[in-house]
Design a protein around this motif. Structure first.
Motif: not given
Length: 648
Positions: A575-586, A611-621
């Motif tokens: 998540l960090r490398q793709t710019g995604g945000r992590l909430t509700q870690a537990a 790499r094929l997508f422009t959007t950030s990676l989410t925890p769900d995805k």
């Protein structure tokens, strides 16, 4: 020319009238006075002084030259004398020259200087007319019949000074002991002019054998001459012609002293034992043996392979040296030297240097072609070089230059390898003593190959990775050769050797159906035992390994699926490398712990696909993608192919 009626020469059938006319003309002219004409006499004497020919040998050479130079005399001899065997050749030559038969026989014997020089050879087996019984080196007749300058040109044409060396002894650290011994022996024999000194340099193309011969001559401070492979027009010389050039060089250079002779591509010259057995060889075994025992000038013989070499030849070499793959440092220096005038990046040079078959000859030709086009863009230059080199390598049956590696977006995390051994302690031990044979096994994607790269990085050594597809070949014995070459390259470069898909070579021999399956296992085991470095074999099919092979590994290390804490580390890192945000870690940590069978490879796949997508990676995805990877692996495991499969 002799004042005879031309009609006598044109009459077929009975030659009695011609013979009577010749006898009458002989009575008028008298016996041979030792002269063939002013120009030819001068040429014969000049060449005799260079080679040290006796008077009788000079006269025999003059007779042969006269018959070749004058078609009318050749026709006359053929009509009057008919076909001759060797005995009659000696008798006729004795009468024509005015010497005894014993003297002539000695002058045309195989041991005579005239015949050993290669200038003249005589057919001793078949019956032929007198002009055809004498065989002279190409160009000799014209040289003798014109001038001394032509004779010098004739000698320079067949006795060629070799080009200067580009490499030094320092470029052959893997042959330090052998080279030192060879240098001392050659220096001693050059000083005392010993006979029968021959060194054989062999090894696959591109390992620097010819360059080593040149470096030896340079180090000894003597001139190196080489036996040509083609004539003036570029036509290839036959084995008999090349050996004739070799004999001429030996005769001429031995009188000059302080020189070495190079005979390259010798495997095409020495007769195969099978050819000798069936009588198809141009030279017999005894003649070759004698050549290796009596040569006055030390000779360096070079070949790519020893297939078919008779043991009797090998025993007669003073020293036999296998010239293996040059070390990586040498290959880097060679590439740096040849590409110094081209805008080529250091990363390209590094990739090219990793290829063991890039010889100086290949590089020289490719650089010359690219430089002539005058590209300016470095990327274009590199692409052009790579295209030319890969085309030639492919034609030679070699692998192409390894492509530019795609930067791995997954940060290597050794703490995320779930192994049943302490990997940190293992790396520390290899630092102290960089020798070991490791078998890494476990499911795909668990980091086995990545650990091999990590070991090479920690030991500050090159990494050599080979896969089954790099080594397996259809021809019997070729895969074994490539296995041996793999270990040779790793040893030469001081590299950490990683063999992926090792189960392709180490399967249980009890299940083998063909002999080559057994021979491949045997070859790999033999090479493993003799390898004094770090060898890592990785496999996903540990249960198929040969029992004897397993005993030869110092450690068998299982790489398993990620533990929950390790999976959580990689989840956050991805998540960090793709710019995604992590909430509700537990919550996500708990959900992730329910995914069984995750590997570092799964995270790497998701990261590459992002790499094929422009959007950030989410925890769900990220979670969904990881679950899909596990499901796909489970599906592959449960759906086995039905029918017959071939194990290659």
């Amino acid at each position: 020319m002799l004042g005879l009626d031309e009609a006598l020469l044109k009459t077929d059938g009975d030659a009695s009238n011609l013979i009577q006319a010749l006898k009458a003309r002989h009575a008028q002219l008298g016996s041979f006075d030792g002269h063939f004409g002013i120009t030819l006499d001068d040429g014969l004497q000049y060449l005799a002084n260079i080679l040290g020919l006796s008077t009788v040998e000079r006269h025999v050479l003059g007779l042969a030259t006269t018959l070749k130079a004058h078609a009318c005399l050749a026709k006359l001899a053929s009509r009057a004398l008919g076909e001759l065997d060797f005995l009659h050749l000696v008798q006729i030559s004795a009468k024509l020259i005015g010497e005894s038969e014993s003297v002539i026989r000695k002058a045309v014997a195989s041991s005579s200087l005239l015949v050993r020089s290669g200038l003249l050879s005589i057919d001793r087996k078949s019956r032929q007319c007198l002009p055809q019984k004498f065989v002279l080196m190409d160009g000799l007749v014209d040289a003798l019949c014109f001038s001394r300058a032509e004779i010098e040109g004739f000698l320079e044409r067949w006795i060629i000074e070799a080009p200067a060396a580009h490499l030094r002894f320092a470029d052959y650290p893997h042959l330090h002991q052998e080279i030192n011994q060879m240098q001392r022996k050659l220096a001693q024999e050059l000083r005392f002019q010993g006979k029968g000194i021959n060194v054989l340099l062999y090894g696959r193309a591109g390992t620097g054998k010819t360059e080593l011969a040149r470096a030896v001559a340079k180090q000894l401070g003597v001139t190196l001459y080489s036996v040509p492979t083609a004539d003036e027009s570029g036509e290839p010389l036959s084995s008999a012609q090349r050996l004739g050039c070799y004999r001429l060089a030996q005769t001429v250079l031995a009188r000059r002293g302080q020189a070495l002779l190079l005979f390259d591509e010798v495997e095409d010259v020495f007769p195969h034992p099978m050819s000798i057995h069936f009588g198809n060889a141009e030279m017999n075994k005894g003649w070759i043996n004698s050549t290796l025992e009596d040569n006055p000038l030390p000779t360096l013989w070079v070949c790519n392979r020893l297939d078919g070499f008779d043991e009797a030849y090998l025993r007669r070499f003073t020293q036999v040296i296998e010239v293996g793959i040059p070390p990586l440092s040498t290959r880097k220096r060679i590439i740096q030297s040849y590409t110094r005038r081209l805008p080529v990046s250091s990363s390209w040079k590094q990739r090219a240097a990793s290829h063991p078959d890039l010889s100086p000859a290949l590089l020289s030709q490719a650089v010359k072609n690219v430089a002539s086009i005058q590209y300016r863009d470095p990327k274009t230059v590199e692409a052009a070089l790579e295209t030319l080199l890969n085309s030639t390598l492919k034609a030679m049956g070699r692998e192409p230059i390894p492509p530019q590696a795609v930067a791995d977006v997954m940060t290597y995390r050794p703490e995320c390898l779930n192994a049943d051994q302490d990997l940190n302690a293992l790396v520390q031990g290899l630092r102290r003593d960089p020798r070991g044979r490791l078998c890494l096994y476990g499911p795909p994607g668990t980091g086995k190959s990545a650990f091999g790269a990590h070991v090479a990085h920690e030991l500050q050594r090159p990494l050599l990775v080979k896969r089954a597809s790099d080594l397996l070949r259809s021809l019997v014995g070729e895969s074994e050769q490539r296995l041996a070459l793999m270990f040779q390259q790793a040893e030469s470069d001081g590299a950490v050797l990683v063999l992926d898909e090792a189960d392709s070579f180490l399967r249980d021999r009890r299940q083998a159906h063909t002999s080559w399956e057994v021979s491949q296992v045997n070859e790999l085991l033999t090479q493993m035992e003799g390898f004094d470095g770090v060898f890592i074999a990785s496999t996903n099919l540990f249960e198929a390994f040969d029992a004897a092979a397993l005993r030869r590994f110092d450690l068998k290390i299982r790489f398993d699926y990620l533990r929950p804490d390790q999976a959580w580390i990689l989840f956050r890192e991805t998540l960090r490398q793709t710019g995604g945000r992590l909430t509700q870690a537990a919550i996500w940590q708990e959900r992730l712990s329910g995914l069984k069978g995750l590997t570092p490879g799964d995270f790497a796949v998701v990261l590459r696909s992002q790499r094929l997508f422009t959007t950030s990676l989410t925890p769900d995805k990220l979670y969904e993608d990881l679950a899909s990877e596990i499901a796909l692996k489970d599906q592959q495991a449960t759906h086995r192919p039905i029918g017959f499969t071939a194990e290659l």
